[in-house]
Design a protein around this motif. Structure first.
Motif, PDB file in Angstrom:
ATOM      1  N   LYS A 229       3.338   2.143  -7.515  1.00 47.11           N
ATOM      2  CA  LYS A 229       3.715   2.687  -6.216  1.00 47.11           C
ATOM      3  C   LYS A 229       2.510   3.289  -5.505  1.00 47.11           C
ATOM      4  CE  LYS A 229       7.102   5.693  -3.971  1.00 47.11           C
ATOM      5  NZ  LYS A 229       8.287   6.551  -4.161  1.00 47.11           N
ATOM      6  N   GLN A 436       3.907   2.351   6.226  1.00 48.15           N
ATOM      7  CA  GLN A 436       4.380   2.238   4.851  1.00 48.15           C
ATOM      8  C   GLN A 436       5.900   2.328   4.798  1.00 48.15           C
ATOM      9  OE1 GLN A 436       2.215   4.659   2.060  1.00 48.15           O
ATOM     10  NE2 GLN A 436       3.931   4.842   0.648  1.00 48.15           N
ATOM     11  N   ASP A 438       9.037   2.514   1.702  1.00 43.18           N
ATOM     12  CA  ASP A 438       9.361   2.634   0.282  1.00 43.18           C
ATOM     13  C   ASP A 438      10.872   2.746   0.110  1.00 43.18           C
ATOM     14  OD1 ASP A 438       6.546   3.204  -1.014  1.00 43.18           O
ATOM     15  OD2 ASP A 438       6.674   4.500   0.743  1.00 43.18           O
ATOM     16  N   TYR A 439      11.385   2.079  -0.910  1.00 46.29           N
ATOM     17  CA  TYR A 439      12.817   2.115  -1.187  1.00 46.29           C
ATOM     18  C   TYR A 439      13.033   2.277  -2.693  1.00 46.29           C
ATOM     19  CZ  TYR A 439      17.689   0.672  -1.634  1.00 46.29           C
ATOM     20  OH  TYR A 439      19.021   0.624  -1.931  1.00 46.29           O
ATOM     21  N   THR A 440      13.932   3.193  -3.059  1.00 49.03           N
ATOM     22  CA  THR A 440      14.292   3.432  -4.457  1.00 49.03           C
ATOM     23  C   THR A 440      15.779   3.193  -4.629  1.00 49.03           C
ATOM     24  OG1 THR A 440      12.560   5.103  -4.661  1.00 49.03           O
ATOM     25  CG2 THR A 440      14.274   5.101  -6.346  1.00 49.03           C
ATOM     26  N   GLU A 449      12.070   0.364  -7.748  1.00 51.06           N
ATOM     27  CA  GLU A 449      11.311   0.765  -6.563  1.00 51.06           C
ATOM     28  C   GLU A 449      10.676  -0.465  -5.939  1.00 51.06           C
ATOM     29  OE1 GLU A 449       9.645   5.239  -7.369  1.00 51.06           O
ATOM     30  OE2 GLU A 449       8.665   3.612  -8.459  1.00 51.06           O
ATOM     31  N   GLY A 451       8.297  -1.572  -2.239  1.00 47.90           N
ATOM     32  CA  GLY A 451       7.659  -1.050  -1.038  1.00 47.90           C
ATOM     33  C   GLY A 451       6.555  -1.947  -0.522  1.00 47.90           C
ATOM     34  N   LYS A 453       2.960  -1.809   2.388  1.00 49.50           N
ATOM     35  CA  LYS A 453       2.043  -0.921   3.096  1.00 49.50           C
ATOM     36  C   LYS A 453       0.989  -1.747   3.822  1.00 49.50           C
ATOM     37  CE  LYS A 453      -0.831   3.184   2.283  1.00 49.50           C
ATOM     38  NZ  LYS A 453      -1.234   4.171   1.266  1.00 49.50           N
ATOM     39  N   TYR A 494       4.518  -3.823  -3.604  1.00 54.94           N
ATOM     40  CA  TYR A 494       4.648  -3.358  -4.987  1.00 54.94           C
ATOM     41  C   TYR A 494       6.110  -3.338  -5.397  1.00 54.94           C
ATOM     42  CZ  TYR A 494       6.544   1.202  -3.662  1.00 54.94           C
ATOM     43  OH  TYR A 494       7.354   2.201  -3.182  1.00 54.94           O
ATOM     44  N   SER A 495       6.302  -3.341  -6.703  1.00 58.08           N
ATOM     45  CA  SER A 495       7.631  -3.208  -7.276  1.00 58.08           C
ATOM     46  C   SER A 495       7.502  -2.570  -8.644  1.00 58.08           C
ATOM     47  CB  SER A 495       8.306  -4.581  -7.401  1.00 58.08           C
ATOM     48  OG  SER A 495       9.564  -4.466  -8.045  1.00 58.08           O
ATOM     49  N   ARG A 512       1.459  -4.602  -8.437  1.00 59.23           N
ATOM     50  CA  ARG A 512       1.059  -4.358  -7.049  1.00 59.23           C
ATOM     51  C   ARG A 512       0.116  -5.475  -6.614  1.00 59.23           C
ATOM     52  NH1 ARG A 512       1.200   0.299  -3.878  1.00 59.23           N
ATOM     53  NH2 ARG A 512      -0.162   0.220  -2.054  1.00 59.23           N
ATOM     54  N   ASN A 807       4.999  10.354   2.530  1.00 60.25           N
ATOM     55  CA  ASN A 807       4.820   9.318   1.529  1.00 60.25           C
ATOM     56  C   ASN A 807       3.534   8.538   1.715  1.00 60.25           C
ATOM     57  OD1 ASN A 807       7.415   8.989  -0.247  1.00 60.25           O
ATOM     58  ND2 ASN A 807       8.108   9.525   1.802  1.00 60.25           N
TER      59      ASN A 807
END
Length: 821
Positions: A229, A436, A438-440, A449, A451, A453, A494-495, A512, A807
């Motif tokens: 992340k 950016q 991001d998701y959880t 996770e 996201g 960027k 990324y994951s 990533r 973030n």
């Protein structure tokens, strides 16, 4: 333009996927975000009818099977509370307060109006205490699965100091006399402020750290194994400096300052929170008294014949200003908007008197006066959305930074036939836009996770050099006057997934992808350089809880280190006739492979943390020294190159123990190797290749928590000499003694600090050996210092939890289980 379109195309599928997963998409549900009702009340003692400030009021959703917690607020000084912007439904409220019987539960149903619970009476809890010993107030050091936290606000010896002083106290870190920060012996570490990047950190980290007052720092986090992340930049890890903030309802603040024989600072903080709106502001001013230093340098041929000698006597002073403003607003119990603006300015004035002796001709005397200025701002805005499912969260962030780095100098020579007087300037401007997402998403037994960027950098530098002519007028030097442009686009996806393997073992793994496209051009002198880089960087952490006291961890990750403007700028500063610095615009990023195995043992009054690590770096960027001549007189040019590969094997041990209830002893030692394998074109420039050198860094501290709010500490550290590609840096040590006393009913403190009381100056030697020469230098700097400091706070100290930071974490450029102890 093509690169920006590529970034947008990469982001679009992620945004679409997340938008499709969002609840509350109907028009009726969206309308609810713009209305709502309030629950209010007052908490008092059932016998005395006196108000109970700082009570905890928690609101739960009675319509869900798990009675989901919606929000917690704290009553104000008069016992009043209010929970805002609630939708119709069934709820229940729990009220609790320290020193009172178990919390009171009240059912609440909201239809179409506000709810006033009136006066809520709490009965006091009475207990007969036989004997109580309190000898610890709070935890100075916390160790979690992925990071170490140093609670700077609890350190009595840091009042009146700066961020560099604070980082020296943190296990795993070391800071040399010039302010350069290393993590486990590697200077490729990324530093964030409140979890966000600051553009000024790309210029001169050592100088910027000195302008951040330690009194404004809440804690420092050190992350040695960042997950996917985080941005992949920083081969050794990430440091996060978190500043003080207060989220309590009402008006709160603090004022602190320090006066010393070396440095001084004054800082103010204020926090205003009214219902859903919070405002935090801070302003700090730091400056140093004029400091006299000296540098001696000599260069010899390999037959030990002296080639040249130089002595520089300098007088410098610095002044820094730093301020910030933060606003956060709760749209409702699940939605939050945060906006932060930070400004910074630093000026360093240096006056030099140089005397250079060439052993093939006469000596040269000259003066050089320079002024370096850094300044700019960082502005970020974040939208954070939580969902009914616990730990499900979406955040959208944007940040714009604009920072400048300006250098002006003037050199004058007594020997007119050597070279004409010269003045030069280098005006640098760095603009950076970051977006950016991001998701959880939590599943039954796992957390996922995802996201993306994008970073768009535009760096422009104007270089101008003038020399004085026969008519005493200055004219441009054409080959040294030009514009330097550097554009860089970064896109990342990324994951990560975190899942328990069994009741004692957890796994967190991720990957990533980062794309980097850059264009570098020095107009009129160089053809533009185009470069594209693609990196796929995995990360894995496995943690095992062997017992309540023992936790084990093994981690692996790949990271990169992109060169910043300091390393790329081809501007050659010729203000010194002998030692000159020039960047290399053809550098490529470093790539590192990191493996870590750690064990953490936490007992009642002691703690032990042990870690073993291995790091392999490819395309390593280091300084190299080359020789040239001007009018048959030697010049030493320091530049940078991707010199080859390095490997490091290390062990870190940290221990802490409480003695006699009031004493705490802490110790740390870091052992690691340096092994370099240069590329063929650089093999003849070093004598260090294919050898293994052992380095070590160590510290020990003792803290006494005495009566009546008095705390005393003594801190000592020693860093062994550090090997480099062509030589080594000097060893460094420091002894710090501090006292701090609570005053004004614990609303204020008075302190006294003393650094190296028996050592007025330090002599820091350096050594380098090339294929033709040996170079030795010595830097003499005053170091003994004494200082007094103070602080004062107003307002309540209780604060709401669960607030958020931005973030945005641009930790991406090379720049110069929990335990509590």
């Amino acid at each position: 333009m093509m690169k920006q379109k590529m970034v947008i195309y990469m982001i679009q599928p992620i945004v679409l996927l997340l938008l499709l997963s969002l609840p509350n998409c109907s028009s009726g549900q969206i309308a609810k975000q713009f209305g709502g009702h309030d629950i209010s009340g007052k908490v008092v003692d059932s016998l005395t009818e006196k108000t109970i400030p700082a009570s905890n009021i928690s609101l739960y959703n009675a319509d869900t099977s798990d009675d989901k917690l919606i929000k917690t607020v704290v009553s104000d000084g008069a016992g009043y509370f209010k929970i805002l912007q609630l939708q119709p439904g069934n709820y229940f409220v729990k009220v609790g307060a320290l020193g009172y019987n178990s919390s009171t539960t009240l059912p609440v149903t909201i239809n179409n109006s506000d709810i006033d619970l009136g006066t809520i009476r709490m009965s006091a809890a009475y207990h007969q205490l036989q004997h109580v010993d309190i000898y610890r107030k709070a935890s100075l050091i916390q160790i979690k699965t992925d990071r170490l936290i140093y609670n700077t606000a609890l350190d009595p010896t840091l009042s009146g100091g700066n961020a560099a002083d604070a980082l020296r106290k943190v296990p795993l870190l070391s800071v040399d006399a010039m302010g350069n920060v290393s993590l486990k012996g590697d200077r490729n570490v990324r530093i964030l402020i409140d979890g966000k990047p600051s553009g000024t950190m790309n210029n001169n980290v050592a100088d910027i750290l000195k302008m951040i007052p330690a009194d404004q720092i809440k804690n420092i986090e050190v992350i040695t194994s960042p997950s996917s992340k985080f941005d992949a930049e920083g081969t050794s890890g990430i440091i996060i400096i978190n500043t003080n903030r207060n989220n309590t309802q009402g008006v709160h603040g603090s004022y602190s300052g320090g006066l010393g024989t070396r440095q001084n600072n004054f800082n103010g903080n204020i926090s205003i929170r009214k219902n859903k709106l919070g405002i935090n502001g801070n302003l700090g001013n730091s400056w140093s008294w004029p400091v006299n230093t000296s540098i001696s340098f000599d260069q010899r041929l390999l037959n030990n014949k002296i080639d040249l000698e130089q002595e520089i006597k300098s007088r410098n002073k610095r002044h820094g200003l730093r301020g910030g403003l933060s606003l956060d607003y709760e749209l409702d119990s699940n939605k939050l908007i945060i906006s932060n603006l930070n400004i910074h300015q630093l000026t360093i004035q240096t006056d030099n008197l140089l005397n250079t002796i060439y052993h093939v001709s006469d000596s040269i005397s000259s003066t050089n006066n320079s002024q370096v200025g850094y300044g700019g701002f960082d502005w970020s805005t974040d939208y954070i959305r939580k969902f009914d499912k616990k730990n499900q969260e979406l955040s959208i962030s944007a940040q714009f930074s604009q920072n400048n780095a300006n250098t002006n100098y003037h050199s004058s020579y007594k020997q007119v036939d050597f070279r004409p007087d010269e003045k030069g300037m280098n005006i640098g401007l760095n603009k950076e836009l970051t977006m950016q997402l991001d998701y959880t998403h939590p599943f039954k037994k796992a957390t996922f996770e995802l996201g993306t960027k994008a970073i768009f950098r535009n760096i422009h530098s104007i270089i101008q050099v003038d020399t004085i002519g026969q008519d005493q007028a200055y004219v441009h030097v054409s080959h040294s006057t030009y514009n330097f442009n550097y554009k860089q686009d970064v896109a990342a996806l990324y994951s990560t997934i975190q899942i328990p393997l069994n009741t004692k073992t957890d796994l967190k793994a991720g990957v990533r992808y980062e794309y980097t496209g850059s264009i570098i051009k020095a107009t009129d002198h160089q053809t533009g350089l185009h470069d594209q880089q693609h990196h796929i960087l995995p990360s894995t952490v496995v943690s095992y809880k062997a017992s309540e006291e023992l936790n084990l961890k093994i981690a692996y990750n790949q990271r990169i280190q992109r060169p910043s403007l300091y390393f790329l700028n081809p501007f050659r500063n010729e203000s010194d006739p002998v030692n000159q610095l020039q960047g290399n615009p053809q550098l490529v990023p470093e790539v590192s492979h990191n493996m870590e195995l750690s064990a953490h043992l936490n007992m009642k009054k002691s703690m032990l943390n042990l870690s073993l690590y291995h790091r392999r770096n490819n395309n390593v960027i280091e300084s190299i020294y080359r020789n040239t001549t001007f009018k048959d007189k030697p010049i030493v040019i320091q530049t940078f190159a991707n010199i080859g590969k390095t490997q490091s094997l290390g062990a870190h041990i940290f221990a802490s123990v409480d003695l006699f209830k009031i004493w705490t002893l802490r110790g740390n030692i870091d052992l690691y190797t340096y092994h370099i394998r240069p590329n063929d074109q650089y093999g003849n420039l070093t004598q260090q290749s294919n050898q293994i050198f052992l380095h070590y860094k160590t510290f020990i501290s003792a803290t006494a928590y005495l009566k009546n709010g008095l705390v005393a500490e003594s801190f000592l550290f020693f860093d062994a000499p550090e090997r480099t590609f062509q030589g080594q840096y000097a060893s460094f040590n420091m002894w710090n003694i501090g006292l701090k006393k609570d005053v004004l009913n614990k609303k204020g403190t008075l302190g006294f600090t003393m650094i190296d009381p028996f050592q007025k100056v330090k002599n820091l030697g350096s050594y380098a050996k090339t294929d033709l020469h040996e170079q030795r230098g010595n830097f003499t700097i005053p170091f003994r210092s004494f200082g007094i400091n103070f602080s004062w706070k107003f307002g309540k100290n209780n604060s709401n939890q669960g607030k958020y930071d931005s973030n945005i974490k641009n930790d991406d450029q090379k720049s110069g289980g929990e335990s509590k102890i």
